[in-house]
Design a protein around this motif. Structure first.
Motif, mmCIF file in Angstrom:
data_model
loop_
_atom_site.group_PDB
_atom_site.id
_atom_site.type_symbol
_atom_site.label_atom_id
_atom_site.label_comp_id
_atom_site.label_asym_id
_atom_site.label_seq_id
_atom_site.Cartn_x
_atom_site.Cartn_y
_atom_site.Cartn_z
ATOM 1 N N PRO A 1 -15.021 18.056 -3.252
ATOM 2 C CA PRO A 1 -16.124 17.874 -2.551
ATOM 3 C C PRO A 1 -16.752 18.783 -1.788
ATOM 4 O O PRO A 1 -15.859 19.607 -1.192
ATOM 5 C CB PRO A 1 -15.683 16.642 -1.851
ATOM 6 C CG PRO A 1 -14.252 15.817 -2.289
ATOM 7 C CD PRO A 1 -13.705 17.242 -2.860
ATOM 8 N N LEU A 2 -18.003 18.891 -2.015
ATOM 9 C CA LEU A 2 -18.658 19.815 -1.120
ATOM 10 C C LEU A 2 -19.085 19.110 0.160
ATOM 11 O O LEU A 2 -19.250 17.784 0.013
ATOM 12 C CB LEU A 2 -19.911 20.391 -1.928
ATOM 13 C CG LEU A 2 -19.806 21.555 -2.770
ATOM 14 C CD1 LEU A 2 -20.949 21.717 -3.781
ATOM 15 C CD2 LEU A 2 -19.322 22.613 -2.400
ATOM 16 N N ASP A 3 -19.162 19.977 1.023
ATOM 17 C CA ASP A 3 -19.877 19.163 2.514
ATOM 18 C C ASP A 3 -21.316 19.836 2.625
ATOM 19 O O ASP A 3 -21.328 21.074 2.637
ATOM 20 C CB ASP A 3 -19.057 19.635 3.630
ATOM 21 C CG ASP A 3 -19.255 18.995 4.862
ATOM 22 O OD1 ASP A 3 -20.512 18.718 5.042
ATOM 23 O OD2 ASP A 3 -18.517 19.089 5.843
ATOM 24 N N PRO A 4 -22.407 18.878 2.686
ATOM 25 C CA PRO A 4 -23.665 19.240 2.900
ATOM 26 C C PRO A 4 -23.817 20.163 4.222
ATOM 27 O O PRO A 4 -24.899 20.983 4.303
ATOM 28 C CB PRO A 4 -24.468 18.164 2.826
ATOM 29 C CG PRO A 4 -23.470 17.058 2.820
ATOM 30 C CD PRO A 4 -22.194 17.274 2.572
ATOM 31 N N ASN A 5 -22.905 19.996 5.102
ATOM 32 C CA ASN A 5 -23.069 20.395 6.475
ATOM 33 C C ASN A 5 -22.183 21.861 6.487
ATOM 34 O O ASN A 5 -21.928 22.425 7.792
ATOM 35 C CB ASN A 5 -22.783 19.671 7.480
ATOM 36 C CG ASN A 5 -24.024 18.382 7.423
ATOM 37 O OD1 ASN A 5 -24.924 18.886 7.446
ATOM 38 N ND2 ASN A 5 -23.447 17.175 7.778
ATOM 39 N N GLY B 1 -25.693 32.822 16.108
ATOM 40 C CA GLY B 1 -25.179 31.516 15.281
ATOM 41 C C GLY B 1 -24.127 31.661 14.464
ATOM 42 O O GLY B 1 -23.488 30.839 13.609
ATOM 43 N N GLU B 2 -24.131 32.814 13.750
ATOM 44 C CA GLU B 2 -23.100 33.188 12.655
ATOM 45 C C GLU B 2 -21.799 33.057 12.959
ATOM 46 O O GLU B 2 -20.864 32.798 12.012
ATOM 47 C CB GLU B 2 -23.383 34.673 12.196
ATOM 48 C CG GLU B 2 -24.536 34.726 11.409
ATOM 49 C CD GLU B 2 -24.890 36.311 10.594
ATOM 50 O OE1 GLU B 2 -23.787 36.426 9.807
ATOM 51 O OE2 GLU B 2 -25.615 37.122 10.683
ATOM 52 N N ALA B 3 -21.125 33.075 14.203
ATOM 53 C CA ALA B 3 -19.973 32.704 14.547
ATOM 54 C C ALA B 3 -19.503 31.308 14.674
ATOM 55 O O ALA B 3 -18.604 31.096 14.823
ATOM 56 C CB ALA B 3 -19.614 33.459 16.073
ATOM 57 N N ARG C 1 -21.374 24.293 11.870
ATOM 58 C CA ARG C 1 -22.422 23.724 11.677
ATOM 59 C C ARG C 1 -23.563 24.785 10.775
ATOM 60 O O ARG C 1 -23.282 25.904 11.143
ATOM 61 C CB ARG C 1 -23.339 23.128 12.761
ATOM 62 C CG ARG C 1 -23.421 23.810 13.985
ATOM 63 C CD ARG C 1 -23.893 23.135 15.016
ATOM 64 N NE ARG C 1 -23.284 22.575 16.185
ATOM 65 C CZ ARG C 1 -23.045 21.509 16.358
ATOM 66 N NH1 ARG C 1 -23.827 20.334 16.022
ATOM 67 N NH2 ARG C 1 -22.316 20.989 17.643
ATOM 68 N N LEU C 2 -24.585 24.252 10.199
ATOM 69 C CA LEU C 2 -25.401 25.249 9.448
ATOM 70 C C LEU C 2 -26.195 26.013 10.465
ATOM 71 O O LEU C 2 -26.801 27.169 10.082
ATOM 72 C CB LEU C 2 -25.977 24.713 8.374
ATOM 73 C CG LEU C 2 -25.473 23.908 7.264
ATOM 74 C CD1 LEU C 2 -26.275 23.237 6.323
ATOM 75 C CD2 LEU C 2 -24.572 24.902 6.534
ATOM 76 N N ALA C 3 -26.884 25.495 11.415
ATOM 77 C CA ALA C 3 -27.574 26.030 12.348
ATOM 78 C C ALA C 3 -27.571 25.199 13.652
ATOM 79 O O ALA C 3 -27.095 23.984 13.590
ATOM 80 C CB ALA C 3 -28.895 26.060 12.065
ATOM 81 N N ALA C 4 -28.032 25.782 14.686
ATOM 82 C CA ALA C 4 -27.990 25.094 15.996
ATOM 83 C C ALA C 4 -28.672 23.769 15.704
ATOM 84 O O ALA C 4 -29.897 23.794 15.389
ATOM 85 C CB ALA C 4 -28.498 25.956 17.175
ATOM 86 N N GLY C 5 -28.445 22.576 16.377
ATOM 87 C CA GLY C 5 -28.936 21.544 16.313
ATOM 88 C C GLY C 5 -28.644 20.491 15.132
ATOM 89 O O GLY C 5 -29.142 19.538 14.799
#
Lengths: 206, 226
Positions: B109-113, B50-52, B56-60
């Motif tokens: 702005p930051l994006d929480p995702n 998932g690092e590539a 998104r931060l992680a799957a799902g």
């Protein structure tokens, strides 16, 4: 960057670019500045004399150059580099890699390592040295090679001899006593720009 | 006998470049010392799944804001030989031009995702791919109104191959005033991702960014890891 305009079949390289100020700190989580530990939590140490080098990187105003990514490369205590060509070399030290990198948040760094040996692989006696690559904001990669003062082998080192005599002291890692555990300590100041700047080398044109 | 090579140029309007660029021409390396200047980085990467996928931060987890893009390319040396199994590190700002880096104090702005940090490894043929969000441009020098154009930072490291570069976007109005783009001159084209359509895919588009690592450091091809 300019490249030869002689027609050749070589592909044009992608331009290097600056590191920028925001190289992710977490990408260095697994990088160690202690080359005497081939991995964390083991007792074995490489052959040779353990040393600590305290250094810093400064800019043209004498201010610390924050946020640089530093890469170090050196031989083991027998003067052998861990390259694929040397995989079966009898003097390769199984407990020593010789490559370290880390990001310096403020411009200071400490490298714990073993004193490199004299390398004789290429018909020339190389005095003990450490190659340093600096990636930084505002500039493409620069490289230099650092030596130890008071090494008699410095006198005939082909790289040192190629640098004007008055500049050679700028490449010298200097004795700085020892720490409370009796480990020899050294210091070095890298100056990126200005009147006292460290000599840097061209690994594209040479 | 002293011989000199290139003089590094200072990026116009770039303060840090002015402070950190050596003024003296670079010294040429004598042949008998040349090989010692080629570090050999060990393979100890341990990349997680998932690092590539930087979208998104992680799957799902939900997708980050902005346009998801795919970046693909081949990494070769100047002879066109693929550079295999090399570590590709990627970092870029979010759609607003803000990095998650603790030292980015821009207040954008930051994006929480969105983390904005990814890694992947080139395959047997030197190919790599990753997914990210098209980064935003940001005002780098408010005092003179100079922006940084949209760009994605990439570091390639493996064996003796070493390059840190940035991929730029064709037509960005801020490209022309960018200090490093100015220094690249006509070669800037090499640092532009070539846009291509990704019909039916969940990406806005793809960018082909082939990377050629130059220089004379030896590349060790015989030591491929399994």
């Amino acid at each position: 960057m300019t490249h030869s305009n002689i027609k050749s079949n070589l592909l044009t390289p992608t331009n290097e670019d600056t590191l920028g100020p925001y190289y992710p700190i977490s990408l260095c989580d697994n990088d160690s500045m202690d080359l005497t530990k081939i991995r964390s939590g083991i007792i074995n140490e490489p052959k040779g004399e353990k040393i600590i080098i305290n250094g810093c990187v400064k800019d043209i105003n004498g201010e610390l150059a924050n946020g640089c990514l530093l890469e170090f490369w050196q031989t083991n205590s027998d003067g052998i580099y861990r390259t694929p060509d040397n995989e079966t070399h009898p003097d390769l030290d199984p407990w020593f890699i010789g490559y370290a990198r880390n990001r310096t948040p403020d411009g200071n760094f400490t490298l714990t390592t073993i004193k490199p040996g004299i390398n004789e692989e290429l018909n020339a006696k190389r005095a003990p040295n450490i190659t340093l690559t600096i990636f930084s904001d505002g500039i493409m990669r620069v490289v230099t090679q650092l030596f130890f003062e008071d090494e008699s082998s410095n006198e005939n080192d082909p790289l040192l001899r190629s640098v004007p005599e008055e500049l050679r002291s700028r490449l010298m890692i200097k004795n700085d006593g020892q720490n409370e555990e009796g480990i020899k300590t050294y210091k070095i100041e890298i100056i990126m720009a200005g009147e006292k700047e460290t000599p840097f080398f061209d690994d594209f044109a040479s | 006998m002293t011989q000199y090579g290139r003089t590094i140029e200072i990026g116009p309007t770039d303060n840090t470049s002015n402070e950190r660029t050596p003024r003296h021409p670079l010294h040429l390396i004598p042949d008998s010392a040349r090989a010692s200047f080629a570090p050999y980085a060990p393979y100890n990467y341990g990349i997680n799944p998932g690092e590539a996928d930087m979208t998104r931060l992680a799957a799902g987890r939900p997708r980050a804001d902005g346009d998801p893009i795919k970046v693909t390319g081949t990494i070769t040396d100047q002879f066109g030989r693929p550079i295999r199994n090399s570590l590709v590190e990627i970092w870029n700002a979010n759609k607003h031009g803000r990095y998650t880096h603790i030292e980015d104090q821009s207040g954008l702005p930051l994006d929480p995702n969105f983390l904005g940090i990814g890694r992947t490894i080139s395959d047997e043929n030197g190919n790599y791919e990753f997914w990210s969000i098209r980064p935003g441009e940001y005002l780098a020098r408010p005092d003179i109104g100079r922006w940084r154009p949209k760009h994605i930072h990439m570091s390639i490291r493996g064996g003796s191959s070493r390059l840190i570069t940035q991929m730029y976007f064709n037509g960005d109005p801020h490209n022309d005033a960018d200090p490093m783009r100015i220094l690249m001159g006509d070669n800037f084209d090499k640092n532009i991702g070539k846009e291509y359509d990704t019909p039916g895919k969940e990406f806005d588009c793809g960018y082909q960014f082939d990377i050629v690592i130059g220089g004379k450091n030896p590349t060790f091809f015989e030591n491929d890891i399994a």
